[in-house]
Design a protein around this motif. Structure first.
Motif, PDB file in Angstrom:
ATOM      1  N   ARG A  63     185.419  32.239 -39.357  1.00  0.00           N
ATOM      2  CA  ARG A  63     184.490  32.239 -38.215  1.00  0.00           C
ATOM      3  C   ARG A  63     185.046  33.023 -37.034  1.00  0.00           C
ATOM      4  N   TRP A  64     186.358  32.936 -36.804  1.00  0.00           N
ATOM      5  CA  TRP A  64     186.945  33.640 -35.663  1.00  0.00           C
ATOM      6  C   TRP A  64     186.690  35.141 -35.767  1.00  0.00           C
ATOM      7  N   ALA A  65     186.947  35.705 -36.926  1.00  0.00           N
ATOM      8  CA  ALA A  65     186.747  37.142 -37.120  1.00  0.00           C
ATOM      9  C   ALA A  65     185.273  37.521 -36.949  1.00  0.00           C
ATOM     10  N   GLU A  66     184.379  36.697 -37.471  1.00  0.00           N
ATOM     11  CA  GLU A  66     182.946  36.966 -37.331  1.00  0.00           C
ATOM     12  C   GLU A  66     182.534  36.969 -35.856  1.00  0.00           C
ATOM     13  N   ASN A  67     183.045  36.018 -35.097  1.00  0.00           N
ATOM     14  CA  ASN A  67     182.705  35.935 -33.678  1.00  0.00           C
ATOM     15  C   ASN A  67     183.215  37.148 -32.900  1.00  0.00           C
ATOM     16  N   VAL A  68     184.425  37.598 -33.211  1.00  0.00           N
ATOM     17  CA  VAL A  68     184.984  38.764 -32.519  1.00  0.00           C
ATOM     18  C   VAL A  68     184.157  40.013 -32.812  1.00  0.00           C
ATOM     19  N   LEU A  69     183.756  40.202 -34.058  1.00  0.00           N
ATOM     20  CA  LEU A  69     182.942  41.362 -34.407  1.00  0.00           C
ATOM     21  C   LEU A  69     181.589  41.333 -33.692  1.00  0.00           C
ATOM     22  N   GLU A  70     180.998  40.150 -33.603  1.00  0.00           N
ATOM     23  CA  GLU A  70     179.725  40.028 -32.889  1.00  0.00           C
ATOM     24  C   GLU A  70     179.906  40.281 -31.398  1.00  0.00           C
ATOM     25  N   LEU A  71     181.026  39.813 -30.839  1.00  0.00           N
ATOM     26  CA  LEU A  71     181.310  40.048 -29.427  1.00  0.00           C
ATOM     27  C   LEU A  71     181.459  41.550 -29.142  1.00  0.00           C
ATOM     28  N   ILE A  72     182.144  42.258 -30.010  1.00  0.00           N
ATOM     29  CA  ILE A  72     182.298  43.712 -29.836  1.00  0.00           C
ATOM     30  C   ILE A  72     180.931  44.386 -29.873  1.00  0.00           C
ATOM     31  N   LEU A  73     180.060  43.931 -30.757  1.00  0.00           N
ATOM     32  CA  LEU A  73     178.704  44.483 -30.830  1.00  0.00           C
ATOM     33  C   LEU A  73     177.950  44.262 -29.524  1.00  0.00           C
TER      34      LEU A  73
END
Length: 540
Positions: A163-173
């Motif tokens: 989940r952490w990695a998914e959240n970071v990628l969405e934040l960058i988007l």
């Protein structure tokens, strides 16, 4: 035929009576119809059978009505006592049930009519609506440059693949690839390295992702203990790890950033992350104004986690770690800010698992006047610096520890006002609208538990008093640069050293510390923590 002779009443006696039988004129037990049916005068004096004596040994059978007037009276007394106990138990259950109903009713009513930190200011919702369009960069309306930093220990690769990695990628988007730089420093096992490499392939913005299986503690400054041995302060180690994620900012060719977002290994909502960055303490033009703004992190749906790094506006440590978090010590302005549901609760320091900073404090200032101002501010710190750029650090004193996450705020905040009567605003804020957790289940519950948390305030105040919160800190009121007298450990080669009163200039982070010493365990055994707390000599 003559009529039958009427018998005298005395002649109705059917059996002979002993003097014992005529001793009492009237007996309540004998008049009881249940006991009357169970025994007749001739049966009372019958010797109990062997079977009856055996059955009486069993606990429940033994409670059968005892025979004889004395036994029946004792039995009735026991029965009445048991009835009273059952009645008292029923009353207690009723009271508990009623109290539970009242509390539940208050919780439901509060959650509906007056929920806590549920309806943020209007500009928060505006930003959320714009960001929900899913177009790249829509969560960054002014195209601000954001540096995201994170330090991880991901031994099993759960963060890099989860989940952490998914959240970071969405934040960058949401921020936009052109506006974002991602810097991650990780140390852990092979699984963590593999997960990090897989994650890096998905990152489309500029990045610096560094993996080291072990950080050599020889690269971290060491201290000498009273027995002459050398150890590494745990806080110094943590500060070094955090600073490694900031190394790309040391590059002279680095871009200039507006905001710096530091992330822990947390579960968070990317939309709340951009609200922390761009909505906290917004001015009339909608621009967020802060030196640092922290989320609030939870270890379970009720318990606030980061008490070691958080201090209220007057530098007091935290109260019992649930809402409203801060104690009523001093003017209790941080506590009042929470009651007022502010999105910028004034504090001296915080962390909360996710912190947004004004990035200018972490980059070399090109403006000479600003660089001189920073040099003057940081020269008051006891820790030596290679430059005026803010970095994480530890306190150099032996047997005195302060969180590196508190000291970083101590070094960048506005100094206290000269007049003690004026309110203090350090530029450091805690934003309770933005909440993070350390597992997905806790994060899912935070939206529910926050609604009725106003009810905690009275129990919180009572428990603070009982627990003696906040803890005493003799350096809390120190003002950086002023001459103070402090009790410090002074090394002496003849006897190892002792605590002595020393006059010196106060540093910036006196309010962060406490009398303690945590050191790194060089080669921890399986299941052992990699740090330990050493006893403080001299009875402290």
């Amino acid at each position: 035929m003559p009529p039958p002779r009427l018998l005298h009443p005395d002649e109705y006696e059917l059996v002979s009576r002993s003097s014992f039988d005529s001793r009492d004129s009237f007996d309540l037990d004998a008049a009881d119809f249940e006991s009357h049916a169970a025994a007749s005068p001739s049966y009372i004096h019958t010797k109990p059978s062997r079977l009856s004596r055996i059955l009486s040994l069993f606990p429940f059978i033994g409670r059968l009505t005892p025979r004889g007037r004395t036994g029946q009276a004792a039995w009735k007394k026991r029965r009445h006592t048991g009835f009273r106990r059952r009645l008292s138990l029923r009353r207690l259950c009723f009271i508990l049930f009623a109290l539970s109903g009242i509390i539940l009713g208050l919780a439901v009513l509060t959650a509906i009519v007056r929920p806590s930190y549920t309806y943020p200011p209007g500009h928060y919702n505006t930003l959320r609506r714009e960001a929900n369009t899913k177009e790249p960069g829509k969560g960054n309306p002014r195209n601000e440059k954001v540096f995201i930093a994170a330090t991880l220990y991901d031994k099993d690769g759960e963060l890099g693949r989860g989940r952490w990695a998914e959240n970071v990628l969405e934040l960058i988007l949401l921020l936009g690839n052109d506006n974002t730089f991602l810097s991650i420093y990780e140390n852990g096992g092979p699984d963590g390295e593999a997960a990090l490499k897989d994650f890096e392939k998905k990152v489309e913005c500029k990045r610096s992702i560094v993996f080291e299986e072990h950080l050599d503690i020889k690269e971290v400054p060491r201290i000498t203990l009273a027995d002459g041995s050398e150890r590494t302060k745990r806080i110094a180690y943590l500060a070094e790890v955090r600073n490694r994620a900031l190394r790309p900012l040391d590059d002279p060719a680095s871009d200039r950033y507006d905001r710096l977002l530091y992330l822990n290994d947390i579960v968070f909502d990317p939309l709340e992350a951009i609200q922390l960055l761009f909505s906290t303490n917004a001015d009339e033009n909608g621009v967020a104004k802060y030196r640092a703004a922290c989320a609030v992190d939870f270890i379970n749906p009720f318990k606030f986690y980061d008490t070691f790094a958080t201090r209220d506006l007057e530098g007091f440590s935290m109260g019992i770690p649930f809402y409203p978090w801060f104690s009523g010590a001093g003017k209790a302005e941080s506590r009042r800010d929470v009651f007022d549901q502010k999105d910028a609760v004034r504090v001296r320091s915080c962390w909360g698992g996710m912190v947004a900073f004004d990035a200018k404090f972490f980059q070399q200032q090109k403006d000479k006047a600003r660089r001189r101002e920073n040099d003057e501010r940081i020269s008051t710190s006891l820790a030596t610096r290679a430059s005026s750029v803010a970095r994480f650090r530890a306190e150099p004193d032996l047997y005195w520890d302060a969180s590196e996450c508190c000291l970083i705020h101590a070094d960048i905040q506005k100094p206290p006002y000269e007049s003690k009567e004026e309110p203090i605003d350090t530029g450091i804020y805690m934003n309770p609208y933005v909440r993070v957790a350390y597992d997905t289940r806790t994060l899912a519950w935070l939206g529910v538990t926050r609604r009725f948390e106003r009810l905690y305030s009275v129990p919180h105040a009572i428990l603070n008093t009982l627990a003696g919160m906040p803890r005493l800190n003799p350096r809390r009121t120190e003002v950086a640069g002023e001459e103070v007298e402090e009790t410090v450990w002074v090394v002496d080669e003849s006897d190892g050293g002792s605590f002595k009163a020393v006059k010196r200039k106060a540093g910036t982070g006196g309010f962060c510390g406490r009398r303690e010493l945590q050191v790194i365990v060089p080669n921890p055994k399986k299941g052992q923590k990699n740090w330990e707390t050493l006893p403080v000599p001299g009875g402290y």
